[in-house]
Design an enzyme around this catalytic site. Structure first.
Site, mmCIF file in Angstrom:
data_model
loop_
_atom_site.group_PDB
_atom_site.id
_atom_site.type_symbol
_atom_site.label_atom_id
_atom_site.label_comp_id
_atom_site.label_asym_id
_atom_site.label_seq_id
_atom_site.Cartn_x
_atom_site.Cartn_y
_atom_site.Cartn_z
ATOM 1 N N GLY A 1 -25.890 13.309 9.272
ATOM 2 C CA GLY A 1 -26.623 13.334 10.540
ATOM 3 C C GLY A 1 -26.209 14.489 11.422
ATOM 4 O O GLY A 1 -26.706 14.632 12.546
ATOM 5 N N GLU B 1 -20.879 9.719 2.885
ATOM 6 C CA GLU B 1 -22.026 9.013 3.485
ATOM 7 C C GLU B 1 -22.762 8.197 2.421
ATOM 8 O O GLU B 1 -23.200 7.084 2.671
ATOM 9 C CB GLU B 1 -23.015 10.010 4.112
ATOM 10 C CG GLU B 1 -22.531 10.655 5.399
ATOM 11 C CD GLU B 1 -21.749 11.938 5.162
ATOM 12 O OE1 GLU B 1 -21.210 12.126 4.044
ATOM 13 O OE2 GLU B 1 -21.661 12.739 6.099
ATOM 14 N N GLU C 1 -19.821 18.970 7.694
ATOM 15 C CA GLU C 1 -20.949 19.463 8.497
ATOM 16 C C GLU C 1 -20.457 20.433 9.580
ATOM 17 O O GLU C 1 -21.090 21.462 9.839
ATOM 18 C CB GLU C 1 -21.695 18.283 9.123
ATOM 19 C CG GLU C 1 -22.360 17.403 8.070
ATOM 20 C CD GLU C 1 -23.164 16.271 8.679
ATOM 21 O OE1 GLU C 1 -24.401 16.333 8.636
ATOM 22 O OE2 GLU C 1 -22.554 15.318 9.209
ATOM 23 N N LYS D 1 -6.052 9.659 13.339
ATOM 24 C CA LYS D 1 -7.347 9.196 12.814
ATOM 25 C C LYS D 1 -7.946 10.248 11.891
ATOM 26 O O LYS D 1 -9.152 10.324 11.711
ATOM 27 C CB LYS D 1 -8.315 8.883 13.960
ATOM 28 C CG LYS D 1 -7.888 7.696 14.805
ATOM 29 C CD LYS D 1 -8.043 6.386 14.033
ATOM 30 C CE LYS D 1 -7.547 5.201 14.865
ATOM 31 N NZ LYS D 1 -7.479 3.961 14.062
ATOM 32 N N ARG D 2 -7.093 11.080 11.345
ATOM 33 C CA ARG D 2 -7.516 12.123 10.395
ATOM 34 C C ARG D 2 -8.592 13.028 11.012
ATOM 35 O O ARG D 2 -9.521 13.467 10.359
ATOM 36 C CB ARG D 2 -7.997 11.520 9.071
ATOM 37 C CG ARG D 2 -6.983 10.567 8.410
ATOM 38 C CD ARG D 2 -5.608 11.202 8.254
ATOM 39 N NE ARG D 2 -4.672 10.322 7.544
ATOM 40 C CZ ARG D 2 -3.637 9.702 8.122
ATOM 41 N NH1 ARG D 2 -3.387 9.866 9.420
ATOM 42 N NH2 ARG D 2 -2.817 8.971 7.402
ATOM 43 N N GLY E 1 -18.942 14.384 8.205
ATOM 44 C CA GLY E 1 -19.182 15.210 9.391
ATOM 45 C C GLY E 1 -18.201 16.364 9.511
ATOM 46 O O GLY E 1 -18.499 17.370 10.162
ATOM 47 N N ARG F 1 -21.114 5.026 1.862
ATOM 48 C CA ARG F 1 -21.024 4.164 3.065
ATOM 49 C C ARG F 1 -22.398 3.613 3.453
ATOM 50 O O ARG F 1 -22.556 2.966 4.477
ATOM 51 C CB ARG F 1 -20.465 4.936 4.262
ATOM 52 C CG ARG F 1 -19.196 5.695 4.004
ATOM 53 C CD ARG F 1 -17.930 5.020 4.517
ATOM 54 N NE ARG F 1 -16.772 5.851 4.219
ATOM 55 C CZ ARG F 1 -15.919 5.616 3.225
ATOM 56 N NH1 ARG F 1 -16.068 4.566 2.443
ATOM 57 N NH2 ARG F 1 -14.895 6.423 3.012
HETATM 58 C C1 1HE Z 1 -10.875 6.911 10.363
HETATM 59 C C2 1HE Z 1 -11.718 7.791 9.620
HETATM 60 C C3 1HE Z 1 -13.066 7.885 10.032
HETATM 61 C C4 1HE Z 1 -9.744 7.866 8.766
HETATM 62 N N1 1HE Z 1 -13.466 7.147 11.088
HETATM 63 N N2 1HE Z 1 -11.336 6.210 11.400
HETATM 64 N N3 1HE Z 1 -15.890 9.736 6.564
HETATM 65 C C5 1HE Z 1 -15.369 9.015 5.564
HETATM 66 O O1 1HE Z 1 -15.964 8.100 5.024
HETATM 67 C C6 1HE Z 1 -13.946 9.360 5.205
HETATM 68 C C7 1HE Z 1 -13.033 8.213 5.674
HETATM 69 N N4 1HE Z 1 -11.642 8.585 5.547
HETATM 70 C C8 1HE Z 1 -10.959 8.613 4.370
HETATM 71 O O2 1HE Z 1 -11.518 8.509 3.290
HETATM 72 C C9 1HE Z 1 -9.469 8.797 4.450
HETATM 73 O O3 1HE Z 1 -9.070 8.392 5.750
HETATM 74 C C10 1HE Z 1 -8.980 10.251 4.189
HETATM 75 C C11 1HE Z 1 -9.201 10.598 2.702
HETATM 76 C C12 1HE Z 1 -9.662 11.261 5.080
HETATM 77 C C13 1HE Z 1 -7.464 10.323 4.512
HETATM 78 O O4 1HE Z 1 -6.767 9.290 3.829
HETATM 79 P P1 1HE Z 1 -5.313 8.870 4.345
HETATM 80 O O5 1HE Z 1 -4.771 7.870 3.344
HETATM 81 O O6 1HE Z 1 -4.500 10.082 4.655
HETATM 82 O O7 1HE Z 1 -5.536 8.144 5.783
HETATM 83 P P2 1HE Z 1 -6.068 6.674 6.091
HETATM 84 O O8 1HE Z 1 -4.914 5.691 5.991
HETATM 85 O O9 1HE Z 1 -7.295 6.349 5.326
HETATM 86 O O10 1HE Z 1 -6.498 6.800 7.609
HETATM 87 C C14 1HE Z 1 -5.548 6.906 8.690
HETATM 88 C C15 1HE Z 1 -6.212 6.291 9.912
HETATM 89 O O11 1HE Z 1 -7.378 7.067 10.248
HETATM 90 C C16 1HE Z 1 -6.736 4.890 9.669
HETATM 91 O O12 1HE Z 1 -6.671 4.179 10.894
HETATM 92 P P3 1HE Z 1 -5.463 3.149 11.213
HETATM 93 O O13 1HE Z 1 -5.747 2.676 12.587
HETATM 94 O O14 1HE Z 1 -5.571 2.089 10.140
HETATM 95 O O15 1HE Z 1 -4.178 3.967 11.093
HETATM 96 C C17 1HE Z 1 -8.192 5.121 9.304
HETATM 97 O O16 1HE Z 1 -9.005 3.977 9.571
HETATM 98 C C18 1HE Z 1 -8.532 6.242 10.256
HETATM 99 N N5 1HE Z 1 -9.678 7.005 9.793
HETATM 100 N N6 1HE Z 1 -10.988 8.351 8.630
HETATM 101 C C19 1HE Z 1 -12.609 6.349 11.737
HETATM 102 N N7 1HE Z 1 -13.916 8.687 9.406
HETATM 103 C C20 1HE Z 1 -23.014 12.908 11.945
HETATM 104 S S1 1HE Z 1 -23.063 11.917 10.644
HETATM 105 C C21 1HE Z 1 -21.613 12.156 9.746
HETATM 106 C C22 1HE Z 1 -21.463 11.000 8.808
HETATM 107 C C23 1HE Z 1 -20.046 10.904 8.289
HETATM 108 O O17 1HE Z 1 -19.196 11.726 8.542
HETATM 109 S S2 1HE Z 1 -19.766 9.561 7.328
HETATM 110 C C24 1HE Z 1 -18.276 9.932 6.488
HETATM 111 C C25 1HE Z 1 -17.114 9.430 7.228
#
Ligand code: 1HE
Length: 257
Positions: free
Chosen positions: A139, A131, A111, A24-25, A108, A134
């Site tokens: 947070g 964020e 963060e 889940k990265r 996060g 999205r």
């Molecule tokens: C996840 C998450 C996650 C991956 N929550 N499941 N953060 C983001 O908006 C970043 C979201 N992630 C990405 O943009 C990409 O995953 C990456 C650039 C980090 C990596 O890409 P990649 O191609 O290597 O991996 P992937 O195919 O996107 O992800 C692999 C799996 O991890 C996949 O699940 P699967 O079941 O389909 O294999 C994804 O859904 C899962 N995954 N990132 C849940 N973040 C206190 S407030 C903080 C607010 C925030 O942090 S918001 C920003 C969140």
């Protein structure tokens, strides 16, 4: 709370924490956030520094978005405060923390990195605050800590436009203090943690707990706090022994170990 998603290994005086959710990265579920909090609250006796890094291709993809779905405003407030409490343990815990960064350091994950004291990034690292796109906001203390690293203007731009900083730009902007070749962040972080672990504990305490607060104080208060901290640090027997060692030629010179 312990979690299989956080592996903790003790290497002498250094606690090495690995985000262990590569599938889940290394997304930060509530369980993983609480495990980080608990780990810093319960570091083994004798720990003098910590390193945190991520398994797989990325340091951390931020908040586990799959847990976000059902939260209302009240629950969201408490959730953010839970992150604050956990990352407070990282920043103001018992020992300095070095983050070894690679791949995604986003949301996060950024963060979390910002709560650490030293950041080492390899060439694959990239920084973003998705964020903005999205429809949410930081947070996990990001709006407090990240502007202190890179400035309000850069953070505003990142969240408004989705800008991504690569490793080189990130070092220049102030995200990481060190940039190393691909695959070498953990080794460099361990080397730095080893050096940190050799400092007088009171010096490390002053750097973790006094310096950031002094930097936030009005100058006249800051000077007084600095003087008090300096006096306490100097009075420690360990400080006296270290100064004596230098004067007697038994201690390393600046830049020579
Ligand atoms: C996840 C998450 C996650 C991956 N929550 N499941 N953060 C983001 O908006 C970043 C979201 N992630 C990405 O943009 C990409 O995953 C990456 C650039 C980090 C990596 O890409 P990649 O191609 O290597 O991996 P992937 O195919 O996107 O992800 C692999 C799996 O991890 C996949 O699940 P699967 O079941 O389909 O294999 C994804 O859904 C899962 N995954 N990132 C849940 N973040 C206190 S407030 C903080 C607010 C925030 O942090 S918001 C920003 C969140």
């Amino acid at each position: 709370m312990t979690s299989q998603d956080l592996q903790i290994e003790q290497r002498g005086a250094i606690a090495v924490l690995r985000l262990n959710r590569a599938g889940k990265r290394n997304a930060l579920s509530d369980g993983l956030v609480l495990a980080i909090r608990d780990a810093f609250q319960n570091l083994p006796e004798g720990t003098r520094a910590a390193v945190i890094h991520g398994d797989g291709e990325h340091f951390c993809a931020g908040l586990d978005l799959s847990e976000l779905q059902e939260r209302d405003a009240g629950a969201g407030l408490l959730h953010s405060r839970m992150w604050h409490a956990a990352l407070e343990q990282v920043q103001f815990g018992p020992v300095p923390v070095v983050a070894a960064l690679h791949g995604a350091v986003v949301g996060g994950g950024l963060e979390l990195a910002a709560a650490c004291h030293v950041r080492v990034a390899d060439e694959t690292a990239f920084y973003a605050l998705p964020e903005g796109s999205r429809g949410i906001f930081v947070g996990g203390g990001g709006s407090v800590r990240i502007p202190r690293l890179i400035g309000v203007a850069r953070m505003t731009d990142m969240m408004l436009t989705g800008r991504v900083y690569d490793a080189q730009e990130g070092e220049r902007a102030g995200f990481a203090q060190y940039r190393v070749p691909q695959g070498q962040a953990l080794d460099k972080a361990l080397e730095l943690a080893g050096r940190i672990a050799q400092n007088a504990p009171l010096t490390n305490y002053a750097l973790m707990h006094a310096l950031p607060r002094i930097a936030e104080q009005p100058a006249d208060q800051g000077y007084l706090t600095e003087a008090l901290m300096a006096a306490i640090a100097q009075s420690a027997p360990e400080a006296k022994e270290r100064v004596r060692a230098f004067l007697e030629g038994r201690a390393g010179k600046v830049g020579k170990g």
